[in-house]
Design a protein around this motif. Structure first.
Motif, PDB file in Angstrom:
ATOM      1  N   LEU A   1       0.826  -1.204   0.000  1.00  0.00           N
ATOM      2  CA  LEU A   1       0.000   0.000   0.000  1.00  0.00           C
ATOM      3  C   LEU A   1       0.860   1.255   0.000  1.00  0.00           C
ATOM      4  N   ALA A   2       1.931   1.249   0.777  1.00  0.00           N
ATOM      5  CA  ALA A   2       2.839   2.408   0.802  1.00  0.00           C
ATOM      6  C   ALA A   2       3.415   2.662  -0.593  1.00  0.00           C
ATOM      7  N   GLY A   3       3.875   1.607  -1.243  1.00  0.00           N
ATOM      8  CA  GLY A   3       4.425   1.759  -2.598  1.00  0.00           C
ATOM      9  C   GLY A   3       3.380   2.249  -3.577  1.00  0.00           C
ATOM     10  N   TRP A   4       2.165   1.741  -3.445  1.00  0.00           N
ATOM     11  CA  TRP A   4       1.061   2.147  -4.320  1.00  0.00           C
ATOM     12  C   TRP A   4       0.807   3.651  -4.186  1.00  0.00           C
ATOM     13  N   LEU A   5       0.709   4.110  -2.944  1.00  0.00           N
ATOM     14  CA  LEU A   5       0.418   5.530  -2.711  1.00  0.00           C
ATOM     15  C   LEU A   5       1.581   6.431  -3.105  1.00  0.00           C
ATOM     16  N   GLU A   6       2.803   5.970  -2.851  1.00  0.00           N
ATOM     17  CA  GLU A   6       3.973   6.780  -3.182  1.00  0.00           C
ATOM     18  C   GLU A   6       4.221   6.877  -4.679  1.00  0.00           C
ATOM     19  N   ALA A   7       3.503   6.095  -5.474  1.00  0.00           N
ATOM     20  CA  ALA A   7       3.588   6.233  -6.925  1.00  0.00           C
ATOM     21  C   ALA A   7       2.997   7.575  -7.368  1.00  0.00           C
ATOM     22  N   THR A   8       2.213   8.200  -6.485  1.00  0.00           N
ATOM     23  CA  THR A   8       1.688   9.541  -6.748  1.00  0.00           C
ATOM     24  C   THR A   8       2.764  10.538  -6.339  1.00  0.00           C
ATOM     25  N   ARG A   9       3.211  11.339  -7.280  1.00  0.00           N
ATOM     26  CA  ARG A   9       4.285  12.300  -7.030  1.00  0.00           C
ATOM     27  C   ARG A   9       3.899  13.232  -5.879  1.00  0.00           C
ATOM     28  N   GLY A  10       4.818  13.385  -4.910  1.00  0.00           N
ATOM     29  CA  GLY A  10       4.599  14.281  -3.790  1.00  0.00           C
ATOM     30  C   GLY A  10       4.031  13.624  -2.542  1.00  0.00           C
ATOM     31  N   VAL A  11       3.730  12.320  -2.628  1.00  0.00           N
ATOM     32  CA  VAL A  11       3.184  11.603  -1.474  1.00  0.00           C
ATOM     33  C   VAL A  11       4.312  10.878  -0.741  1.00  0.00           C
ATOM     34  N   THR A  12       4.308  10.975   0.579  1.00  0.00           N
ATOM     35  CA  THR A  12       5.222  10.223   1.415  1.00  0.00           C
ATOM     36  C   THR A  12       4.391   9.352   2.351  1.00  0.00           C
ATOM     37  N   ALA A  13       4.653   8.056   2.361  1.00  0.00           N
ATOM     38  CA  ALA A  13       3.944   7.128   3.241  1.00  0.00           C
ATOM     39  C   ALA A  13       4.960   6.516   4.197  1.00  0.00           C
ATOM     40  N   THR A  14       4.733   6.707   5.494  1.00  0.00           N
ATOM     41  CA  THR A  14       5.660   6.230   6.514  1.00  0.00           C
ATOM     42  C   THR A  14       4.976   5.226   7.424  1.00  0.00           C
ATOM     43  N   ARG A  15       5.639   4.119   7.652  1.00  0.00           N
ATOM     44  CA  ARG A  15       5.128   3.102   8.576  1.00  0.00           C
ATOM     45  C   ARG A  15       5.311   3.625   9.995  1.00  0.00           C
ATOM     46  N   THR A  16       4.215   3.696  10.749  1.00  0.00           N
ATOM     47  CA  THR A  16       4.238   4.270  12.092  1.00  0.00           C
ATOM     48  C   THR A  16       3.660   3.257  13.079  1.00  0.00           C
ATOM     49  N   PRO A  17       4.436   2.891  14.118  1.00  0.00           N
ATOM     50  CA  PRO A  17       3.883   1.966  15.113  1.00  0.00           C
ATOM     51  C   PRO A  17       2.856   2.680  15.993  1.00  0.00           C
ATOM     52  N   THR A  18       1.830   1.950  16.388  1.00  0.00           N
ATOM     53  CA  THR A  18       0.833   2.505  17.299  1.00  0.00           C
ATOM     54  C   THR A  18       0.958   1.793  18.640  1.00  0.00           C
ATOM     55  N   ALA A  19       0.507   2.431  19.686  1.00  0.00           N
ATOM     56  CA  ALA A  19       0.531   1.818  21.012  1.00  0.00           C
ATOM     57  C   ALA A  19      -0.592   0.804  21.112  1.00  0.00           C
ATOM     58  N   SER A  20      -0.341  -0.272  21.815  1.00  0.00           N
ATOM     59  CA  SER A  20      -1.399  -1.262  22.009  1.00  0.00           C
ATOM     60  C   SER A  20      -2.402  -0.738  23.032  1.00  0.00           C
TER      61      SER A  20
END
Length: 113
Positions: free
Chosen positions: A18-37
């Motif tokens: 999904l990150a790669g898919w979205l980043e195919a749009t120029r200007g988009v940055t997708a970062t994996r962010t951990p969430t607290a349980s």
């Protein structure tokens, strides 16, 4: 001014795709962010934090129906925009209404900024 969109997906194994898919749009940055349980739960999920101008995020969001349709039928994405949660599935993005709800929230951000 950049906008932010948080995406949680039903299959964490698809996060990189999904990150790669979205980043195919120029200007988009997708970062994996951990969430607290949550209390009394083990482990935590990672989400994608997607950043870009409102206009760029709108272009990226419009590609999600194609991403969803290429996945198994029970795959879902939970999008959080300005504290509002919106679930996207292959069946509910088909008519475009759910995508338009997200776009409207992003446009409000653009008008406020």
């Amino acid at each position: 001014m950049d906008s932010e969109l948080a995406l949680e997906i039903s299959d964490p194994g698809q996060l990189r795709a999904l990150a790669g898919w979205l980043e195919a749009t120029r200007g988009v940055t997708a970062t994996r962010t951990p969430t607290a349980s949550a209390p009394n739960e083990q482990g935590a999920l990672d989400i994608l934090t997607v950043v870009g101008s409102s206009q760029v995020l709108i272009m990226a969001i419009k590609t999600l129906p194609a991403f969803l349709s290429s996945r198994r039928s029970n795959f879902a994405i939970n999008a959080t925009v300005h504290g509002r949660d919106i679930e996207l599935t292959a069946s509910n993005v088909a008519d475009g209404a759910v995508i338009e709800r997200i776009i409207e929230l992003l446009r409000r951000d653009k008008a406020d900024g």
